[in-house]
Write a protein that holds these residues in place. Structure first.
Motif, mmCIF file in Angstrom:
data_model
loop_
_atom_site.group_PDB
_atom_site.id
_atom_site.type_symbol
_atom_site.label_atom_id
_atom_site.label_comp_id
_atom_site.label_asym_id
_atom_site.label_seq_id
_atom_site.Cartn_x
_atom_site.Cartn_y
_atom_site.Cartn_z
ATOM 1 N N GLU A 15 -27.054 62.139 -24.898
ATOM 2 C CA GLU A 15 -27.698 63.277 -24.240
ATOM 3 C C GLU A 15 -29.057 63.564 -24.877
ATOM 4 O OE1 GLU A 15 -27.394 65.291 -21.539
ATOM 5 O OE2 GLU A 15 -26.009 63.691 -21.001
ATOM 6 N N GLY A 16 -29.149 63.411 -26.200
ATOM 7 C CA GLY A 16 -30.425 63.633 -26.884
ATOM 8 C C GLY A 16 -31.488 62.664 -26.427
ATOM 9 N N GLN A 17 -31.102 61.392 -26.239
ATOM 10 C CA GLN A 17 -32.067 60.392 -25.775
ATOM 11 C C GLN A 17 -32.509 60.688 -24.342
ATOM 12 O OE1 GLN A 17 -29.771 56.857 -26.406
ATOM 13 N NE2 GLN A 17 -30.107 56.863 -28.626
ATOM 14 N N ARG A 18 -31.593 61.118 -23.510
ATOM 15 C CA ARG A 18 -31.954 61.456 -22.133
ATOM 16 C C ARG A 18 -32.890 62.660 -22.098
ATOM 17 N NH1 ARG A 18 -28.372 59.403 -18.015
ATOM 18 N NH2 ARG A 18 -28.916 61.193 -16.735
ATOM 19 N N ARG A 19 -32.566 63.682 -22.878
ATOM 20 C CA ARG A 19 -33.413 64.884 -22.890
ATOM 21 C C ARG A 19 -34.802 64.573 -23.439
ATOM 22 N NH1 ARG A 19 -28.736 67.460 -24.848
ATOM 23 N NH2 ARG A 19 -29.615 67.382 -26.960
ATOM 24 N N ASN A 72 -38.425 66.012 -22.395
ATOM 25 C CA ASN A 72 -39.164 66.841 -23.348
ATOM 26 C C ASN A 72 -40.436 66.187 -23.865
ATOM 27 O OD1 ASN A 72 -37.135 68.769 -23.147
ATOM 28 N ND2 ASN A 72 -36.018 68.008 -24.943
ATOM 29 N N TYR A 73 -40.409 64.854 -24.042
ATOM 30 C CA TYR A 73 -41.491 64.206 -24.797
ATOM 31 C C TYR A 73 -42.203 63.060 -24.088
ATOM 32 C CZ TYR A 73 -39.367 66.747 -28.699
ATOM 33 O OH TYR A 73 -38.869 67.727 -29.520
ATOM 34 N N TRP A 74 -41.663 62.574 -22.959
ATOM 35 C CA TRP A 74 -42.338 61.452 -22.312
ATOM 36 C C TRP A 74 -43.750 61.828 -21.884
ATOM 37 C CZ3 TRP A 74 -41.911 56.455 -22.361
ATOM 38 C CH2 TRP A 74 -42.619 55.684 -21.426
ATOM 39 N N GLY A 75 -43.954 63.036 -21.476
ATOM 40 C CA GLY A 75 -45.295 63.467 -21.085
ATOM 41 C C GLY A 75 -46.294 63.391 -22.223
ATOM 42 N N GLY A 83 -36.580 51.925 -32.744
ATOM 43 C CA GLY A 83 -37.802 52.630 -33.109
ATOM 44 C C GLY A 83 -37.899 53.160 -34.515
ATOM 45 N N ASP A 84 -36.887 52.935 -35.351
ATOM 46 C CA ASP A 84 -36.897 53.539 -36.685
ATOM 47 C C ASP A 84 -38.042 53.025 -37.551
ATOM 48 O OD1 ASP A 84 -34.681 54.949 -35.901
ATOM 49 O OD2 ASP A 84 -33.243 53.696 -36.972
ATOM 50 N N SER A 85 -38.272 51.709 -37.553
ATOM 51 C CA SER A 85 -39.334 51.172 -38.411
ATOM 52 C C SER A 85 -40.715 51.547 -37.875
ATOM 53 C CB SER A 85 -39.205 49.655 -38.563
ATOM 54 O OG SER A 85 -39.423 48.995 -37.335
ATOM 55 N N LEU A 86 -40.875 51.573 -36.563
ATOM 56 C CA LEU A 86 -42.165 51.968 -35.991
ATOM 57 C C LEU A 86 -42.462 53.428 -36.314
ATOM 58 C CD1 LEU A 86 -44.660 51.373 -34.337
ATOM 59 C CD2 LEU A 86 -43.332 51.785 -32.249
ATOM 60 N N LEU A 87 -41.452 54.277 -36.226
ATOM 61 C CA LEU A 87 -41.629 55.679 -36.591
ATOM 62 C C LEU A 87 -42.028 55.803 -38.062
ATOM 63 C CD1 LEU A 87 -41.157 58.684 -35.554
ATOM 64 C CD2 LEU A 87 -38.975 58.526 -36.767
ATOM 65 N N GLU A 88 -41.380 55.023 -38.917
ATOM 66 C CA GLU A 88 -41.700 55.059 -40.348
ATOM 67 C C GLU A 88 -43.138 54.629 -40.603
ATOM 68 O OE1 GLU A 88 -40.041 53.101 -44.533
ATOM 69 O OE2 GLU A 88 -38.717 53.185 -42.779
ATOM 70 N N MET A 89 -43.597 53.601 -39.917
ATOM 71 C CA MET A 89 -44.971 53.134 -40.098
ATOM 72 C C MET A 89 -45.983 54.153 -39.590
ATOM 73 S SD MET A 89 -44.878 49.015 -39.381
ATOM 74 C CE MET A 89 -43.655 49.046 -38.087
ATOM 75 N N ALA A 90 -45.711 54.715 -38.407
ATOM 76 C CA ALA A 90 -46.642 55.703 -37.855
ATOM 77 C C ALA A 90 -46.725 56.936 -38.751
ATOM 78 C CB ALA A 90 -46.200 56.096 -36.442
ATOM 79 N N THR A 91 -45.613 57.292 -39.376
ATOM 80 C CA THR A 91 -45.601 58.436 -40.282
ATOM 81 C C THR A 91 -46.356 58.123 -41.565
ATOM 82 O OG1 THR A 91 -43.455 59.140 -39.391
ATOM 83 C CG2 THR A 91 -44.097 60.042 -41.521
ATOM 84 N N ALA A 92 -46.180 56.895 -42.071
ATOM 85 C CA ALA A 92 -46.804 56.517 -43.344
ATOM 86 C C ALA A 92 -48.290 56.218 -43.194
ATOM 87 C CB ALA A 92 -46.091 55.294 -43.923
ATOM 88 N N ARG A 109 -34.810 57.419 -28.245
ATOM 89 C CA ARG A 109 -34.621 57.764 -29.659
ATOM 90 C C ARG A 109 -35.959 57.910 -30.371
ATOM 91 N NH1 ARG A 109 -30.888 57.242 -33.982
ATOM 92 N NH2 ARG A 109 -31.850 56.550 -35.925
ATOM 93 N N LEU A 110 -36.871 56.966 -30.112
ATOM 94 C CA LEU A 110 -38.160 57.012 -30.802
ATOM 95 C C LEU A 110 -38.946 58.261 -30.432
ATOM 96 C CD1 LEU A 110 -40.397 55.825 -32.570
ATOM 97 C CD2 LEU A 110 -41.170 54.529 -30.568
ATOM 98 N N ILE A 111 -39.086 58.544 -29.142
ATOM 99 C CA ILE A 111 -39.915 59.685 -28.763
ATOM 100 C C ILE A 111 -39.248 61.000 -29.142
ATOM 101 C CG2 ILE A 111 -41.123 58.395 -26.977
ATOM 102 C CD1 ILE A 111 -39.465 59.834 -24.863
ATOM 103 N N ASN A 112 -37.911 61.004 -29.196
ATOM 104 C CA ASN A 112 -37.210 62.212 -29.636
ATOM 105 C C ASN A 112 -37.536 62.496 -31.101
ATOM 106 O OD1 ASN A 112 -35.246 64.356 -29.105
ATOM 107 N ND2 ASN A 112 -33.916 63.260 -30.520
ATOM 108 N N ASN A 113 -37.445 61.469 -31.942
ATOM 109 C CA ASN A 113 -37.731 61.658 -33.362
ATOM 110 C C ASN A 113 -39.209 61.940 -33.606
ATOM 111 O OD1 ASN A 113 -35.050 61.272 -34.099
ATOM 112 N ND2 ASN A 113 -35.290 59.064 -34.350
ATOM 113 N N ALA A 114 -40.081 61.257 -32.859
ATOM 114 C CA ALA A 114 -41.517 61.498 -33.007
ATOM 115 C C ALA A 114 -41.872 62.916 -32.582
ATOM 116 C CB ALA A 114 -42.304 60.483 -32.184
#
Length: 245
Positions: free
Chosen positions: A39-43, A47-50, A82-91, A109-114
């Motif tokens: 449900e989190g990935q769907r939401r 919430n964040y695709w835009g 998306g975990d490693s990409l998120l880590e790189m973008a954060t770092a 998952r990636l856009i939710n965490n981002a």
């Protein structure tokens, strides 16, 4: 609870309004595998695709307009969950990252965490990578390209589907700036050998480790939990790092 119907061609839930974008072609380097989204990935799409989503059908992009600044641009194909990409973008917040992935659960998952971290230096395509490169990414616009653990298509009859082929590498070279980096990694030795052969044969590229050699894992590539587990079990990982002449 009644399960949502699955589209046999895309593997996506029929009622899911966000679709993987691609053009028809005879051979693909991936299969869109059916996977239930949380449900989190769907939401996350609502919430964040835009904020994070880019469309193949909007054509060529200007990274300065997309990100609102001028900064080095890193593009990654096949970021999985998306975990490693998120880590790189954060770092590396001095760089702007564009990720391409065909599987909706990983994109969600990636856009939710981002979104939760309010990252500003990340955008995502949910589309065929070759289509995106041809239609959306200008020549000489990328500072770094990343391809980590692509589908190895380990059966010999399927190896024509491997994404790393001479034509694909030539296309990537055209997208890189002079001096830009091309970084690949795989945990399949046979695929690593093919990658090394194809990349060493490309005249626009220089092997940073010397012709015929694999590179140490660069600091900017995070180790995945599967990679760490593989190391403990004695499995190999091969990095290939090239510079655009």
């Amino acid at each position: 609870m009644q399960e949502e119907p699955i589209n046999e061609q895309t593997g996506e839930e029929e009622d899911f309004p966000y679709r993987t974008e691609f053009k028809k072609k005879s051979i693909r380097s991936y299969v869109i595998r059916a996977g239930r989204m949380t449900e989190g990935q769907r939401r996350a799409f609502d919430n964040y695709w835009g904020s994070y989503g880019l469309s193949l059908f909007n054509g060529s992009i200007d990274p300065k307009e997309v990100f609102g600044r001028e900064a080095p641009v890193v593009l990654e194909i096949g970021f999985g969950m998306g975990d490693s990409l998120l880590e790189m973008a954060t770092a590396e917040q001095d760089k702007d990252f564009i990720g391409i992935e065909v599987h909706p659960p990983g994109v969600g998952r990636l856009i939710n965490n981002a979104g939760k971290e309010e990252l500003k230096n990340l955008r995502v395509y949910m589309a065929d990578a070759v289509d995106v490169l041809n239609d959306c990414i200008s020549d000489g616009s990328l500072d770094r390209f990343q391809l980590y653990f692509p589908d190895p298509w380990h059966k010999k009859k399927h190896q024509k589907r491997r994404i790393v082929q001479p034509e694909f590498v030539k296309l990537l070279c055209n997208k890189l700036k002079p001096g830009g980096l091309m970084h690949m990694a795989t945990d399949w030795e046979n695929y690593a050998e093919q990658m090394l052969e194809v990349l060493d044969a490309e005249s626009m590229l220089e092997n940073t480790a010397g012709k015929g050699n694999y590179a140490p894992r660069p600091e900017f590539r995070p180790q995945t939990k599967f990679e760490r587990r593989g190391e403990r079990l004695g499995h190999g990982v091969w990095d290939l790092l090239y510079r655009r002449r």
